[in-house]
Design a protein around this motif. Structure first.
Motif, PDB file in Angstrom:
ATOM      1  N   ALA A 146     -62.508  30.501   4.747  1.00 23.85           N
ATOM      2  CA  ALA A 146     -62.596  30.341   6.199  1.00 23.85           C
ATOM      3  C   ALA A 146     -61.189  30.274   6.943  1.00 23.85           C
ATOM      4  CB  ALA A 146     -63.243  28.909   6.230  1.00 23.85           C
ATOM      5  N   ALA A 147     -60.263  29.776   6.328  1.00 24.97           N
ATOM      6  CA  ALA A 147     -59.137  29.614   6.885  1.00 24.97           C
ATOM      7  C   ALA A 147     -58.317  30.799   6.948  1.00 24.97           C
ATOM      8  CB  ALA A 147     -58.027  28.799   6.023  1.00 24.97           C
ATOM      9  N   ARG A 148     -58.590  31.822   6.048  1.00 24.33           N
ATOM     10  CA  ARG A 148     -57.977  33.248   6.256  1.00 24.33           C
ATOM     11  C   ARG A 148     -58.729  33.866   7.305  1.00 24.33           C
ATOM     12  NH1 ARG A 148     -59.312  38.762   4.245  1.00 24.33           N
ATOM     13  NH2 ARG A 148     -61.527  37.747   3.967  1.00 24.33           N
ATOM     14  N   LEU A 149     -60.044  33.650   7.349  1.00 28.18           N
ATOM     15  CA  LEU A 149     -60.643  34.518   8.403  1.00 28.18           C
ATOM     16  C   LEU A 149     -60.310  33.889  10.033  1.00 28.18           C
ATOM     17  CD1 LEU A 149     -64.125  34.739   6.746  1.00 28.18           C
ATOM     18  CD2 LEU A 149     -62.749  36.699   7.482  1.00 28.18           C
ATOM     19  N   ILE A 150     -60.159  32.566   9.943  1.00 28.53           N
ATOM     20  CA  ILE A 150     -59.819  32.140  11.307  1.00 28.53           C
ATOM     21  C   ILE A 150     -58.475  32.590  11.578  1.00 28.53           C
ATOM     22  CG2 ILE A 150     -59.503  29.898  12.628  1.00 28.53           C
ATOM     23  CD1 ILE A 150     -62.106  28.644  10.642  1.00 28.53           C
ATOM     24  N   TYR A 151     -57.516  32.288  10.922  1.00 31.18           N
ATOM     25  CA  TYR A 151     -56.190  32.779  10.970  1.00 31.18           C
ATOM     26  C   TYR A 151     -56.294  34.262  11.569  1.00 31.18           C
ATOM     27  CZ  TYR A 151     -51.152  33.336  10.473  1.00 31.18           C
ATOM     28  OH  TYR A 151     -49.898  33.609  10.455  1.00 31.18           O
ATOM     29  N   ALA A 152     -56.716  35.118  10.719  1.00 28.16           N
ATOM     30  CA  ALA A 152     -57.033  36.429  11.131  1.00 28.16           C
ATOM     31  C   ALA A 152     -57.305  36.629  12.482  1.00 28.16           C
ATOM     32  CB  ALA A 152     -57.806  37.398  10.026  1.00 28.16           C
ATOM     33  N   GLY A 153     -58.343  35.926  13.018  1.00 28.94           N
ATOM     34  CA  GLY A 153     -58.949  36.156  14.424  1.00 28.94           C
ATOM     35  C   GLY A 153     -57.918  35.608  15.314  1.00 28.94           C
ATOM     36  N   ILE A 154     -57.187  34.689  14.974  1.00 25.78           N
ATOM     37  CA  ILE A 154     -55.985  34.162  16.207  1.00 25.78           C
ATOM     38  C   ILE A 154     -54.861  35.160  16.122  1.00 25.78           C
ATOM     39  CG2 ILE A 154     -54.225  32.416  16.319  1.00 25.78           C
ATOM     40  CD1 ILE A 154     -56.258  30.248  15.069  1.00 25.78           C
ATOM     41  N   VAL A 155     -54.431  35.570  14.838  1.00 25.72           N
ATOM     42  CA  VAL A 155     -53.607  36.746  15.123  1.00 25.72           C
ATOM     43  C   VAL A 155     -53.691  37.654  15.597  1.00 25.72           C
ATOM     44  CG1 VAL A 155     -52.186  38.222  13.414  1.00 25.72           C
ATOM     45  CG2 VAL A 155     -52.345  35.724  12.838  1.00 25.72           C
ATOM     46  N   GLY A 156     -55.100  38.334  15.467  1.00 24.54           N
ATOM     47  CA  GLY A 156     -55.323  39.513  16.179  1.00 24.54           C
ATOM     48  C   GLY A 156     -55.470  39.371  17.818  1.00 24.54           C
ATOM     49  N   ASP A 157     -56.191  38.184  18.155  1.00 25.82           N
ATOM     50  CA  ASP A 157     -56.360  37.982  19.603  1.00 25.82           C
ATOM     51  C   ASP A 157     -55.063  37.616  20.297  1.00 25.82           C
ATOM     52  OD1 ASP A 157     -58.926  39.169  20.092  1.00 25.82           O
ATOM     53  OD2 ASP A 157     -59.395  37.241  21.440  1.00 25.82           O
ATOM     54  N   THR A 158     -54.175  37.125  19.689  1.00 22.65           N
ATOM     55  CA  THR A 158     -52.870  36.559  20.516  1.00 22.65           C
ATOM     56  C   THR A 158     -51.806  37.837  20.073  1.00 22.65           C
ATOM     57  OG1 THR A 158     -51.931  35.703  18.244  1.00 22.65           O
ATOM     58  CG2 THR A 158     -53.131  34.409  19.905  1.00 22.65           C
ATOM     59  N   PHE A 171     -50.388  27.546  17.832  1.00 22.39           N
ATOM     60  CA  PHE A 171     -49.237  27.406  16.959  1.00 22.39           C
ATOM     61  C   PHE A 171     -49.610  26.151  16.038  1.00 22.39           C
ATOM     62  CE2 PHE A 171     -46.979  29.922  19.887  1.00 22.39           C
ATOM     63  CZ  PHE A 171     -46.504  31.058  19.078  1.00 22.39           C
ATOM     64  N   SER A 172     -49.971  25.269  16.729  1.00 23.79           N
ATOM     65  CA  SER A 172     -50.226  24.020  15.838  1.00 23.79           C
ATOM     66  C   SER A 172     -51.567  24.017  14.814  1.00 23.79           C
ATOM     67  CB  SER A 172     -50.646  22.853  16.599  1.00 23.79           C
ATOM     68  OG  SER A 172     -51.089  21.671  16.058  1.00 23.79           O
ATOM     69  N   TYR A 173     -52.464  24.815  15.360  1.00 24.22           N
ATOM     70  CA  TYR A 173     -53.681  25.120  14.472  1.00 24.22           C
ATOM     71  C   TYR A 173     -53.056  26.196  13.494  1.00 24.22           C
ATOM     72  CZ  TYR A 173     -56.901  22.741  17.384  1.00 24.22           C
ATOM     73  OH  TYR A 173     -57.700  22.056  18.080  1.00 24.22           O
ATOM     74  N   ALA A 174     -52.363  27.210  13.840  1.00 20.71           N
ATOM     75  CA  ALA A 174     -51.859  28.156  12.740  1.00 20.71           C
ATOM     76  C   ALA A 174     -51.079  27.511  11.599  1.00 20.71           C
ATOM     77  CB  ALA A 174     -50.926  29.500  13.408  1.00 20.71           C
ATOM     78  N   ALA A 175     -50.322  26.596  12.189  1.00 23.61           N
ATOM     79  CA  ALA A 175     -49.391  25.977  11.085  1.00 23.61           C
ATOM     80  C   ALA A 175     -50.272  25.222  10.020  1.00 23.61           C
ATOM     81  CB  ALA A 175     -48.456  25.071  11.567  1.00 23.61           C
ATOM     82  N   GLU A 176     -51.393  24.720  10.363  1.00 27.31           N
ATOM     83  CA  GLU A 176     -52.243  24.021   9.775  1.00 27.31           C
ATOM     84  C   GLU A 176     -52.892  24.984   8.766  1.00 27.31           C
ATOM     85  OE1 GLU A 176     -54.839  21.143  11.286  1.00 27.31           O
ATOM     86  OE2 GLU A 176     -53.025  20.247  12.540  1.00 27.31           O
ATOM     87  N   LEU A 177     -53.316  25.952   9.307  1.00 27.44           N
ATOM     88  CA  LEU A 177     -54.071  27.203   8.445  1.00 27.44           C
ATOM     89  C   LEU A 177     -53.275  27.821   7.408  1.00 27.44           C
ATOM     90  CD1 LEU A 177     -55.982  28.616  11.722  1.00 27.44           C
ATOM     91  CD2 LEU A 177     -57.065  27.657   9.696  1.00 27.44           C
ATOM     92  N   VAL A 178     -52.049  27.866   7.578  1.00 24.89           N
ATOM     93  CA  VAL A 178     -51.191  28.453   6.622  1.00 24.89           C
ATOM     94  C   VAL A 178     -51.043  27.694   5.518  1.00 24.89           C
ATOM     95  CG1 VAL A 178     -50.146  30.131   8.241  1.00 24.89           C
ATOM     96  CG2 VAL A 178     -49.001  28.156   7.804  1.00 24.89           C
TER      97      VAL A 178
END
Length: 316
Positions: A146-158, A171-178
């Motif tokens: 789930a973290a991989r998919l959500i991170y990919a979505g954030i990366v793609g749309d930003t 950025f805070s959420y991305a830091a947690e996802l990684v």
């Protein structure tokens, strides 16, 4: 509507079907698949399905389920990252008992029984992670996938966190996802690996673009050009950002000839383009939108409208 309502409905229903928009991008699949993974991990006894047409270039993210019509009877449908009803992939979603809309686009079409729309979010994937954060103390479970998919979505749309939509929260959420266990370098390679045909088509665009005094650039990709470079209309989504780094370009349109229409892909560095997209059977974000027209003469009308908003932007 509140996130709490979404959580309550997920708890209530035994069968949950997740949809997203046609011609998916990483955010569409990231939010759809990420939420699906969270629900499956939290409620393993529930029937959870992802539906929609497969995009061969994005199957590394997640795959779709094939379900019969009767599965929708008495089911909960959650539509992710889809501004208007016409763009929902798999129109059987209307057969569900209850429909939830989760989105970050302007709420021009407030469909569904429950709507959670936040235009301040960088992506719908960001909203899915926010949903998890809001209810993890109530039992929601995050997984590495789930973290991989959500991170990919954030990366793609930003745009790899380059767009203004990437906020401190993003950025805070991305830091947690990684901190979850997935291969980030491999994910970036899969997201941004360029096929030879696409690279050559980008070269064609860079050799043939022009820029108006207003800052508008337009490129026409006909069927003949698609055939010459062995690229499908669907694959042209990979070239839409090609002109983004060109000096003097404020907004650009890439017109792609399909079998029965001309796809209009709009991007901007300032002028608002989603209102023009809405005028031509489309929509999207202020700086990134899509539309469709029937003839090449129609594309000239789109270009004229874009030229006007570019001039207005420069004069303000």
């Amino acid at each position: 509507m509140s996130k709490a309502e979404v959580f309550q409905l997920i708890q209530q229903y035994q069968t949950i079907i997740l949809h997203r928009h046609v011609r998916p991008d990483p955010d569409a699949l990231g939010s759809q698949g990420g939420l699906g993974e969270i629900i499956r991990a939290t409620f393993p006894e529930k029937n959870v399905y992802l539906v929609g047409d497969e995009d061969p270039s994005l199957t590394f993210l997640t795959s779709m389920d094939a379900i019969e019509d009767d599965v929708f009877e008495g089911a909960l449908v959650i539509v992710c990252d889809t501004a208007n009803q016409a763009r929902v992939d798999d129109q059987r979603y209307t057969n569900a008992e209850k429909i939830i809309k989760i989105d970050h686009h302007p709420n021009v079409d407030p469909y569904g029984d429950v709507r959670w729309v936040d235009t301040e979010a960088s992506s719908t994937s960001e909203l899915i992670y926010e949903f998890y954060v809001s209810f993890k103390e109530n039992g929601l479970e995050m997984t590495d996938e789930a973290a991989r998919l959500i991170y990919a979505g954030i990366v793609g749309d930003t745009g790899r966190f380059l767009f203004p939509s990437a906020t401190g929260k993003t950025f805070s959420y991305a830091a947690e996802l990684v901190t979850y266990n997935f291969n980030r370098p491999a994910l970036y390679d899969q997201l941004y690996n360029t096929e030879h045909e696409i690279a050559r088509l980008k070269g064609y665009i860079l050799q043939n673009f022009t820029v108006e005094e207003s800052g508008l650039s337009t490129v026409k990709i006909t069927q003949d050009i698609l055939n010459e470079y062995n690229v499908t209309p669907l694959q042209t989504s990979a070239v839409v950002g090609t002109l983004g780094d060109v000096e003097g370009v404020l907004a650009w349109a890439i017109f792609v000839e399909e079998e029965d229409q001309i796809r209009v892909r709009l991007r901007s560095k300032g002028p608002v383009v989603n209102e023009i997209a809405a005028k031509y059977n489309g929509g999207g974000h202020p700086m990134a939108s899509g539309a469709s027209v029937k003839t090449w003469a129609d594309t000239e009308k789109v270009a004229a409208d874009l030229n006007t908003v570019c001039i207005q932007y420069k004069n303000n």
